[in-house]
Design an enzyme around this catalytic site. Structure first.
Site, PDB file in Angstrom:
ATOM      1  N   TYR A 164       0.159 -14.867  -4.762  1.00  0.00           N
ATOM      2  CA  TYR A 164       0.315 -14.989  -3.315  1.00  0.00           C
ATOM      3  C   TYR A 164      -0.663 -15.902  -2.576  1.00  0.00           C
ATOM      4  O   TYR A 164      -0.435 -16.215  -1.414  1.00  0.00           O
ATOM      5  CB  TYR A 164       0.308 -13.591  -2.682  1.00  0.00           C
TER       6      TYR A 164
ATOM      7  N   PHE B 162       3.445  -0.206   0.298  1.00  0.00           N
ATOM      8  CA  PHE B 162       4.803  -0.503   0.754  1.00  0.00           C
ATOM      9  C   PHE B 162       5.322  -1.634  -0.052  1.00  0.00           C
ATOM     10  O   PHE B 162       6.237  -2.225   0.004  1.00  0.00           O
ATOM     11  CB  PHE B 162       4.831  -0.788   2.276  1.00  0.00           C
TER      12      PHE B 162
END
Ligand SMILES: CC(=O)SCCNC(=O)CCNC(=O)[C@H](O)C(C)(C)COP(=O)(O)OP(=O)(O)OC[C@H]1O[C@@H](n2cnc3c(N)ncnc32)[C@H](O)[C@@H]1OP(=O)(O)O
Length: 404
Positions: free
Chosen positions: A122, A404
């Site tokens: 990322y 999440f």
């Protein structure tokens, strides 16, 4: 090979999660698809299609994330990222990320955040490690408190239904003062935290839901599972604490005393504990927590001046940052941060850094001096690293207790 990127709707949830479920080797049931379809937070989904078949997916939840100072900033919580192994390393994720960022930016979202399987994925998209957390393995025999006196608290088991009305206000009181904590809809509470159907339990013990009251007022709650075991008739049980939230110091002490005094339990496990967790000072032997520390949440500023202008700063001199951002070039440039507002400027920079490093500093977990030691920030004006450390300092360590 021509890949088509499509924006999906809630009704496409089955397609959307197929690539990530394939990567994790998890079966995909109608219940899982329905749970995702119904979540109001999941309002951005993209799919990558090869000749009409889904081969990649990525989406974002819309949350409010608390930032230093207590403002809840609308955040795109990246989720469900997966590309089928048959189509990996052909740039599909990069196409999906572009679509997500363009749409989030168009919606006026200034931040994105994520939990990742592998941090190496990322950085290229501008995410920086923005908090640390610890996974605890505490032998309850060593869990004596420095101050053994306890407030007159009452703990009681509550039903899923009671939890749905009693727990969210406690969460919200703590969330408002804790950077990194997220808003939750009622559906999120019910389907992601409180319910306990067999397919969520997956062979584990039932979920216990307890409420702590102080002076008759709800002040804390915990969600946990007990696992019992024996070794030649010695009890070797453990408690897996999924969430323990309390809104004051006495409530925190009382809740943790309850959790660490459970009978038949030898070890208390909890994941993602913040680096300033009160247990460090409640316990006489903090090392007994046997915390294993790791990176937790990653943050990406989608709109640098807007994101910077939404958090709180301590008093300090104005600072000019030169920011690079290869993936979202609209962010690149120089910004003057003065009186809590960031604006574009032509002034010479005090500090240069990539947007990933700004993401690391944003919630207050990492100081600019630390980032500079790791080669992530360059100081041009002597003293500006220290000034930036002071200005960006936050009262609380960031804490995002739920993946999440
Ligand atoms: C927030 C979340 O949902 S986290 C979940 C992330 N998903 C997973 O881990 C599931 C398993 N992995 C996958 O599904 C895929 O491998 C993905 C999604 C990680 C990558 O998808 P791909 O389509 O292969 O990525 P893509 O081809 O766009 O790669 C872009 C660049 O990232 C690099 N990259 C991709 N995956 C990785 C990785 N796991 N580690 C390091 N670098 C990676 C590529 O080498 C490429 O680099 P380059 O631009 O220098 O050539």
């Amino acid at each position: 090979m021509t890949i088509e990127i499509r924006q999906l709707t809630a009704d496409d949830s089955g397609d959307f999660v197929r690539p990530i479920h394939t990567a994790f080797g998890r079966p995909l049931s109608p219940e899982i698809i329905e749970r995702l379809r119904a979540l109001p937070e999941l309002d951005l989904r993209f799919g990558a299609y090869d000749q009409g078949s889904i081969v990649g997916g990525a989406g974002a939840f819309t949350f409010g994330m608390t930032v230093p100072g207590g403002v809840s900033v609308e955040t795109a919580g990246l989720t469900g990222v997966g590309v089928l192994p048959t189509h990996r390393r052909r740039g599909i994720l990069t196409q999906l990320m572009r679509s997500i960022f363009e749409e989030s930016h168009r919606r006026g979202q200034v931040l994105s955040a994520l939990f990742c399987t592998e941090p190496a994925i990322y950085g290229r998209y501008g995410y920086g490690m923005a908090s640390l957390g610890g996974d605890m393995e505490l032998s309850t025999h060593r869990a004596s408190f420095a101050d053994p006196s306890l407030p007159d608290a009452r703990v009681r088991f509550v039903t899923e239904e009671e939890g749905a009305s009693l727990f969210p206000p406690i969460w919200d009181r703590v969330r408002r003062v804790t950077p990194g904590m997220l808003t939750r809809s009622e559906i999120w509470w019910r389907s992601r935290r409180l319910n306990d159907p067999d397919w969520v339990r997956a062979g584990r013990s039932p979920l216990a839901r307890v409420l702590l009251e102080l002076g008759g007022r709800p002040a804390g709650y915990a969600l946990y599972r007990i696992t019992t075991g024996t070794d030649r008739y010695l009890m070797t049980g453990s408690v897996d604490i999924r969430e323990a939230i309390a809104d004051s110091v006495p409530a925190t002490r009382a809740l943790w005393r309850y959790l660490l005094d459970l009978d038949l339990v030898q070890v208390a496990h909890m994941a993602l504990m913040p680096m300033d967790h009160p247990l460090f000072f409640l316990l006489t032997e903090p090392r007994a927590m046997r915390l294993s520390i790791h990176d937790v949440i990653f943050v990406r500023l989608l709109d640098v001046p807007a994101a910077l202008s939404q958090r709180h700063y301590e008093a300090g001199p104005p600072l000019v940052f030169e920011v690079t951002d290869a993936f979202c070039p609209w962010n690149a440039g120089r910004y003057l941060l003065a009186d809590g507002i960031a604006k574009r400027t032509d002034q010479a920079p005090d500090l240069s850094l990539d947007v990933t490093a700004l993401g690391s500093a944003y919630l207050g977990a990492f100081r600019f001096t630390q980032l500079a030691l790791g080669g992530r920030v360059v100081e041009h004006t002597p003293g500006s690293l220290r000034n930036a450390d002071i200005v960006f300092s936050a009262d609380r360590a960031p804490w995002c207790p739920e993946i999440f």
